[in-house]
Enzyme design. Structure first.
Site, PDB file in Angstrom:
ATOM      1  N   ASP A   1     -14.374  14.511  16.206  1.00 40.19           N
ATOM      2  CA  ASP A   1     -14.089  13.079  16.260  1.00 40.19           C
ATOM      3  C   ASP A   1     -14.291  12.481  14.873  1.00 40.19           C
ATOM      4  O   ASP A   1     -14.954  13.054  14.016  1.00 40.19           O
ATOM      5  CB  ASP A   1     -14.976  12.358  17.285  1.00 40.19           C
ATOM      6  N   PHE A   2     -13.684  11.297  14.663  1.00 38.74           N
ATOM      7  CA  PHE A   2     -13.744  10.722  13.326  1.00 38.74           C
ATOM      8  C   PHE A   2     -15.048  10.000  13.021  1.00 38.74           C
ATOM      9  O   PHE A   2     -15.224   9.470  11.942  1.00 38.74           O
ATOM     10  CB  PHE A   2     -12.550   9.818  13.019  1.00 38.74           C
TER      11      PHE A   2
ATOM     12  N   GLN B   1     -12.653   3.168  32.021  1.00 41.92           N
ATOM     13  CA  GLN B   1     -12.416   4.433  31.317  1.00 41.92           C
ATOM     14  C   GLN B   1     -13.295   4.674  30.111  1.00 41.92           C
ATOM     15  O   GLN B   1     -13.550   5.826  29.761  1.00 41.92           O
ATOM     16  CB  GLN B   1     -10.960   4.478  30.822  1.00 41.92           C
TER      17      GLN B   1
ATOM     18  N   LYS C   1      -4.816   0.542  18.394  1.00 38.71           N
ATOM     19  CA  LYS C   1      -5.293   0.706  19.771  1.00 38.71           C
ATOM     20  C   LYS C   1      -6.445   1.710  19.831  1.00 38.71           C
ATOM     21  O   LYS C   1      -6.507   2.575  20.703  1.00 38.71           O
ATOM     22  CB  LYS C   1      -4.136   1.127  20.684  1.00 38.71           C
TER      23      LYS C   1
ATOM     24  N   ASN D   1      -9.231  -2.142  32.213  1.00 34.50           N
ATOM     25  CA  ASN D   1      -8.964  -0.717  32.081  1.00 34.50           C
ATOM     26  C   ASN D   1      -9.981  -0.052  31.161  1.00 34.50           C
ATOM     27  O   ASN D   1     -10.435   1.064  31.409  1.00 34.50           O
ATOM     28  CB  ASN D   1      -7.548  -0.498  31.542  1.00 34.50           C
TER      29      ASN D   1
ATOM     30  N   HIS E   1     -10.621  -0.748  20.593  1.00 33.29           N
ATOM     31  CA  HIS E   1     -10.897  -1.229  21.952  1.00 33.29           C
ATOM     32  C   HIS E   1     -11.516  -0.154  22.844  1.00 33.29           C
ATOM     33  O   HIS E   1     -11.976  -0.449  23.939  1.00 33.29           O
ATOM     34  CB  HIS E   1      -9.640  -1.837  22.580  1.00 33.29           C
TER      35      HIS E   1
ATOM     36  N   TYR F   1       0.843  -1.191   0.000  1.00 35.14           N
ATOM     37  CA  TYR F   1       0.000   0.000   0.000  1.00 35.14           C
ATOM     38  C   TYR F   1       0.881   1.245   0.000  1.00 35.14           C
ATOM     39  O   TYR F   1       1.765   1.387   0.841  1.00 35.14           O
ATOM     40  CB  TYR F   1      -0.918   0.006   1.217  1.00 35.14           C
TER      41      TYR F   1
END
Length: 316
Positions: A207-208, A277, A223, A273, A226, A148
């Site tokens: 935000d996307f 959060q 990451k 976690n 999640h 790519y």
């Protein structure tokens, strides 16, 4: 069952119970600038000198330095003038801000965000929802390959992954897609001005999920998924699928759970976690594959690295 010796003296229980103490020692030394000072000084320093330079108490600093010695983050030399401290190699490489492999910012994130949220772990387990608002008084949704050539790193942060991509694949061009304030820091501190293979696209909408995604051949979500529940993941992946060029794909970088959820322990802890959060969780390869398929991606490949993070590739 454990051995009789384990029951007489529960060493492993004591290690577990003090684990957060170890973390906070490292976080505090990073925050106060201990490792940066010792690197910049070019020579070992006494606890008094370090305390004076960093504006701390001498007694508190001496105890912090000694704890860091115990953790092998610092080394100490006893001289006629007293104890002199210096960084160990691992601290120079990973805990100083100027190192290209610095983990300083993730340490500060764990110290200032993760640590506070985990105070409410019991509440998160009882209620089954994140505790970000309880910890900080604000919603967690507030803004805070070789084949790519056109790559878009969604939520690319400081650009470490983008720089690795152009290093491994010199003919590729990478766009870092992130919030304006993140892009600004990346430009000023992490991505060299002369690196023309890396460009930036600012998320002006906050935000996307709402902002447009630039067209690319390969999208990287490292990451990221999640953080979100399955519905949000499908929404984002569907948006990526629509923007993706035919023949392109999306690469997920995540810590994968075993299919039977038996481990790895580190990934299970990451999932806890996420509970305190965010609205997300860690997932198995099969669960990520299902999300990719729901968005339209196929020919899914899973690569387990044997390290903390694994890779899942879906093609359009």
């Amino acid at each position: 069952m454990g051995s009789a010796e384990d029951l007489d003296y529960p060493q492993v229980i004591l290690q577990y119970s003090s684990g957060f103490l170890v973390s906070k020692v490292m976080f505090t030394a990073c925050e106060l600038g201990v490792f940066d000072l010792l690197l910049e000084s070019g020579k070992p320093l006494s606890s008094d000198a370090i305390a004076a330079r960093l504006g701390t108490s001498t007694t508190g600093m001496e105890r912090l330095l000694d704890a860091c010695v115990g953790l092998k983050l610092l080394a100490v030399e006893l001289t006629q003038e007293g104890a002199l401290y210096r960084n160990t190699d691992i601290s120079n490489i990973y805990l100083t801000k100027s190192s290209p492999t610095s983990q300083y910012h993730i340490m500060m994130y764990y110290s200032n965000t993760v640590y506070l949220c985990w105070h409410y772990l019991a509440d998160a387990v009882r209620e089954g929802r994140n505790q970000y608002e309880r910890a900080f008084g604000i919603s967690s949704e507030d803004p805070f390959g070789a084949m790519y050539r056109q790559i878009c790193d969604l939520g690319g942060g400081g650009g470490a992954l983008a720089q690795e991509c152009v290093s491994l694949y010199p003919k590729s061009m990478v766009t870092i897609y992130d919030l304006p304030k993140v892009v600004q820091v990346a430009k000023e501190q992490f991505v060299p001005h002369e690196e023309h293979r890396i460009s930036f696209h600012e998320v002006l909408g906050g935000d996307f999920f709402n902002d447009s995604i630039p067209e690319a051949e390969l999208y990287i979500l490292s990451k990221t998924l999640h953080d979100w529940d399955d519905d949000k993941c499908r929404q984002l992946l569907t948006k990526v699928y629509k923007a993706c060029q035919p023949g392109g794909g999306v690469l997920l970088v995540e810590s994968l759970l075993n299919e039977d959820k038996s481990g790895p322990l580190e990934t299970q802890l990451y999932s806890m976690n996420m509970l305190v959060q965010t609205e997300g969780k860690e997932r198995t390869a099969a669960e990520y594959s299902k999300l990719l398929e729901a968005a339209g991606f196929g020919d899914i490949q899973v690569k387990r690295t044997g390290k903390v993070y694994d890779a899942v590739l879906g093609r359009k």
